[in-house]
Write a protein that holds these residues in place. Structure first.
Motif, short mmCIF file in Angstrom:
data_model
loop_
_atom_site.label_atom_id
_atom_site.label_comp_id
_atom_site.label_asym_id
_atom_site.label_seq_id
_atom_site.Cartn_x
_atom_site.Cartn_y
_atom_site.Cartn_z
N UNK A 134 -5.74 -2.26 -4.48
CA UNK A 134 -5.67 -2.82 -3.11
C UNK A 134 -6.89 -2.51 -2.25
N UNK A 147 -3.41 8.93 -6.64
CA UNK A 147 -2.75 7.91 -5.81
C UNK A 147 -3.78 7.13 -4.99
N UNK A 166 5.18 11.47 -9.69
CA UNK A 166 4.62 12.73 -10.22
C UNK A 166 5.55 13.89 -9.89
N UNK A 181 2.81 1.68 -3.38
CA UNK A 181 1.98 2.16 -4.49
C UNK A 181 1.62 3.63 -4.28
N UNK A 182 1.12 3.95 -3.09
CA UNK A 182 0.63 5.31 -2.80
C UNK A 182 1.76 6.34 -2.93
N UNK A 183 2.85 6.09 -2.21
CA UNK A 183 3.96 7.05 -2.24
C UNK A 183 4.69 7.00 -3.58
N UNK A 231 0.85 -1.21 0.00
CA UNK A 231 0.00 0.00 0.00
C UNK A 231 0.88 1.25 0.00
N UNK A 232 1.86 1.29 0.90
CA UNK A 232 2.73 2.47 0.99
C UNK A 232 3.54 2.65 -0.28
N UNK A 241 -3.65 21.49 0.49
CA UNK A 241 -3.00 21.08 -0.76
C UNK A 241 -2.77 19.57 -0.80
N UNK A 249 -4.59 3.24 -5.81
CA UNK A 249 -4.41 2.32 -4.68
C UNK A 249 -5.70 1.52 -4.45
N UNK A 260 5.20 17.18 -12.17
CA UNK A 260 3.75 17.36 -12.12
C UNK A 260 3.35 17.51 -10.65
N UNK A 261 3.72 18.62 -10.06
CA UNK A 261 3.48 18.80 -8.63
C UNK A 261 3.56 20.27 -8.27
N UNK A 262 2.60 20.76 -7.54
CA UNK A 262 2.65 22.11 -7.01
C UNK A 262 1.68 22.17 -5.85
N UNK A 263 2.11 22.78 -4.74
CA UNK A 263 1.24 22.82 -3.56
C UNK A 263 0.77 24.24 -3.26
N UNK A 304 -2.71 14.83 -7.93
CA UNK A 304 -1.79 13.69 -7.84
C UNK A 304 -2.20 12.78 -6.68
N UNK A 333 -4.65 22.44 -6.06
CA UNK A 333 -3.42 22.57 -6.85
C UNK A 333 -3.12 21.23 -7.52
N UNK A 334 -1.98 21.17 -8.23
CA UNK A 334 -1.59 19.90 -8.85
C UNK A 334 -1.45 18.80 -7.81
N UNK A 335 -0.98 19.15 -6.61
CA UNK A 335 -0.77 18.14 -5.56
C UNK A 335 -2.08 17.42 -5.23
N UNK A 371 3.41 6.64 -6.53
CA UNK A 371 2.70 7.50 -7.50
C UNK A 371 3.03 8.97 -7.22
N UNK A 372 3.01 9.34 -5.93
CA UNK A 372 3.26 10.75 -5.58
C UNK A 372 4.70 11.15 -5.93
#
Ligand code: SF4
Ligand code: SF4
Lengths: 108, 304
Positions: free
Chosen positions: B106, B98, A23, A15-17, A12-13, B64, B102, A28-31, B94, B89-91, A19-20
């Motif tokens: 799963x 995810x 990206x 796959x989840x992390x 799980x971790x 975000x 997942x 492909x990332x902006x906060x 994403x 935002x993009x985050x 993907x992040x």
């Protein structure tokens, strides 16, 4: 096929992390709306009033659209001593909001 | 011997680790993972409070990192060629991807292992259980609210569980039509991460109801109202992963059902593929018999 609960948690971790982080690696990332995905600061554009955001200051709007801060304050009945460094969203009131500012600037 | 061929009399009791090794359980591992993700969000909330939200500051808001924000802005993003509804935002996109990928692979593991709001509800319910063990008047009060071991309002449970699909449809279509997050004002998660603004919003009331409700029911928000859990649970139906109760090895002790935070009747099912299952695997952990309750992978929709 049986899966061990520990292994399940690790998958799980991963796959989840995964993907992040992928990206992020691909840019492909902006906060924040204040920077674009390459980290460059976003500025309002004189050609498009929709680029005005709530976090922008009176000064940024004044410079970009070539309109004195005092004029914005008087048109929207805001206190004349409001600092130019104030963010637009902090000025929202019955007489002022971002949509009204955009409309006024586009008609001006 | 294959677990399938075990009968109750033949199946063994699982060996339990003792001493320090007992700390290395799946349950503790899951709690540590949940705690790390909750601390990550808390860090951003605190930094934002301390640094302030000035126009020049680019400290990320905890919002975000909300996957549901990604779902709400998805339509706007594609329809307008890259624009976002405000506060996203993009985050967000994403993290939403995810969560959904997942789920596809799963099941709703995000809910059981990562979501900080799920973790907070888990902790409040554990606190309630701890209080009931130690304080007799509190235990008596809680028992007075139950009928045959179930909450007195249990007859509403199956109907309330449908509310989350309504919330999902309303919030996604609302954001698509109006271009703003119509759900944000009612979102307990948004209310929690912006709590230092001290503004009374409907979301703050929903948050209070969720936190108080967690004393009585495990994960009330997840069971009844969370739109992200609804989306993730529906996609999880296509996952190759499922839970299997082996009737031959099971003594129907109901420990799995008691351990389930989502109130599922695990001890009567043969395969658990419920949309409400958050894949926490507490039922597997709680099961005392070897081979009676296991996580399995097979062909999606078929291998049951
Ligand atoms: S159902 Fe919603 S609140 Fe509950 S764990 Fe899943 S995402 Fe989090
Ligand atoms: S059925 Fe098992 S894995 Fe699913 S929510 Fe209940 S305890 Fe967790």
């Amino acid at each position: 096929m049986k899966i061990n609960p520990f292994v399940y948690g690790v998958i799980v971790l991963t796959v989840f992390l995964g993907i992040i982080f992928s990206a992020q690696g691909l840019g492909f990332w902006s906060t924040s709306g204040k920077v674009d995905s390459s980290g460059q600061a976003i500025q309002p554009s004189a050609a498009d009033v929709n680029t005005i955001k709530g976090w922008m200051t009176l000064e940024q709007v004044s410079t970009t659209f070539n309109v004195p801060v005092s004029e914005i304050l008087s048109v929207f009945d805001l206190p004349a001593d409001t600092p130019a460094s104030t963010a637009l969203k902090d000025l929202e009131s019955d007489t002022f909001d971002i949509t009204a500012l955009r409309t006024w600037l586009s008609e001006r | 011997m294959n677990a399938q061929t075990l009968s109750v009399s033949q199946s063994r009791i699982k060996p339990r680790s003792k001493g320090i090794r007992a700390l290395w359980s799946h349950h503790i591992f899951r709690r540590v993972v949940q705690l790390i993700f909750a601390s990550f969000i808390l860090y951003f909330v605190m930094v934002r409070v301390i640094a302030g939200e000035s126009a020049t500051s680019t400290v990320a808001s905890a919002e975000a990192f909300c996957p549901f924000g990604g779902l709400e802005t998805l339509y706007q993003y594609f329809a307008s060629g890259g624009a976002f509804v405000s506060h996203t935002h993009l985050s967000n996109l994403v993290i939403a991807a995810a969560v959904l990928i997942t789920a596809l692979l799963l099941r709703s593991a995000f809910c059981g292992w990562i979501c900080p709001l799920g973790f907070i509800q888990d902790m409040i319910h554990s606190f309630s259980a701890w209080m009931q063990k130690r304080f007799v008047p509190f235990r008596k009060f809680m028992r007075s609210l139950t009928q045959r071991g179930k909450p007195a309002w249990n007859f509403l449970d199956q109907y309330l569980r449908l509310v989350k699909y309504g919330v999902l449809i309303w919030s996604i279509t609302g954001a698509a039509i109006y271009g703003v997050m119509v759900f944000r004002d009612y979102d307990p998660w948004s209310a929690l991460i912006n709590i230092t603004e001290w503004i009374l919003t409907p979301g703050l009331i929903v948050l209070a109801l969720t936190l108080i409700g967690s004393l009585f029911v495990e994960r009330p928000w997840c069971r009844y109202a969370c739109p992200l859990g609804a989306a993730s649970g529906l996609l999880g139906k296509l996952s190759p992963v499922y839970l299997k109760r082996e009737a031959d090895a099971c003594t129907t002790c109901k420990l799995c059902t008691k351990a389930c935070p989502m109130g599922l009747q695990v001890h009567t099912a043969t395969t658990i593929t419920s949309v409400d299952c958050v894949s926490c695997l507490e039922c597997v952990d709680a099961c005392p018999r070897e081979g009676a309750m296991e996580v399995k992978a097979g062909i999606p929709l078929l291998a049951k």
